[in-house]
Write a protein that holds these residues in place. Sequence first.
Motif, short mmCIF file in Angstrom:
data_model
loop_
_atom_site.label_atom_id
_atom_site.label_comp_id
_atom_site.label_asym_id
_atom_site.label_seq_id
_atom_site.Cartn_x
_atom_site.Cartn_y
_atom_site.Cartn_z
N CYS A 103 43.99 91.60 162.00
CA CYS A 103 42.75 91.66 162.77
C CYS A 103 43.04 92.06 164.21
CB CYS A 103 42.06 90.30 162.71
SG CYS A 103 40.43 90.26 163.45
N THR A 119 42.26 85.08 169.31
CA THR A 119 41.30 84.73 168.27
C THR A 119 40.70 83.35 168.58
OG1 THR A 119 42.79 83.49 166.81
CG2 THR A 119 42.80 85.91 166.62
N ASP A 197 36.11 87.03 167.69
CA ASP A 197 35.31 85.85 167.31
C ASP A 197 35.50 85.50 165.84
OD1 ASP A 197 33.65 83.73 167.63
OD2 ASP A 197 31.78 84.89 167.59
N ALA A 198 36.74 85.18 165.51
CA ALA A 198 37.08 84.74 164.15
C ALA A 198 38.16 83.68 164.28
CB ALA A 198 37.57 85.91 163.31
N LEU A 200 41.15 82.37 163.36
CA LEU A 200 42.32 82.80 162.60
C LEU A 200 43.59 82.06 163.01
CD1 LEU A 200 41.60 86.64 162.64
CD2 LEU A 200 41.03 84.98 160.86
#
Length: 282
Positions: A103, A119, A197-198, A200
Amino acid sequence: MTQTDPPQISVIIPSFNRAWTLAHAIDSVLAQTVAPKEIIVVDDGSTDHTPEVLAAYGNRLRILNQPNQGVSSARNLGIGHSTGEFVALLDSDDQWKPEKLACQADFFKAHPEAMICQTEEIWIRNGVRVNSRKKHKKPSGLIFEPSLHLCLVSPSAVMIRKTLFERKGMFRQDFPVCEDYDFWLRVSMDTPIHLIDAALTVKFGGHADQLSRRHSQDRFRIEAILSLVRSGSLSDDQQKAAKSVLKEKCRIYGNGCARRGKQEEAQTYLALYHELEKGDVK
């Protein structure tokens, strides 16, 4: 890095007496959907069975050893020996979701001007998932002023172009804690820190060997801000914001020292508070 180039990512894992959790961190890197160029583990003078844990991975790791000098020294050693275009830091008690590196690599492909991104995180404390408080909500972009109040960047969540360390220097080795707070302030004063915006990154807390349990964070946050205030590198607005936060931290920490009977330390920080009140700190 073009669309077809593999990401040149160096993963740096500093560790001291974390044999009980180190394998979980390493395994989370090996499980990434995009393989890093190298995984560098810096053993900071461990006296537990860390060497046996690392030996089990064979040549999948680059292992650097040093006498115990602290997390900043260990991180800096790993960064200095890294050969990737990007550096991804992982604390030995944290873990990554499998798509974390992919990502962030995709983010840098889409934003070639970016120097650093992080993240969102999942927080686990004493085995239980906890929700972060509103004040810990991570902003994105030029985040210097909100970062003065508390650390809004996690080492385990970032990916950084290695050239950023050439511009900003390394982690302060005289800080046993808050070395990351100091570094993010130096970065964020003129460099956007982008947020993916995840969630992880998985951060684990509550264990007895966390450094933040053994040292006063406010003392080192005060030193970090004071260094910037005296550096002459801040804009007028940043200088004003930094002095305002510095003054409040000095007041709180100085009064706390007085309550704990540390009178000499209390006088030092309360004197700095009064200097800031009068505008005498340049």
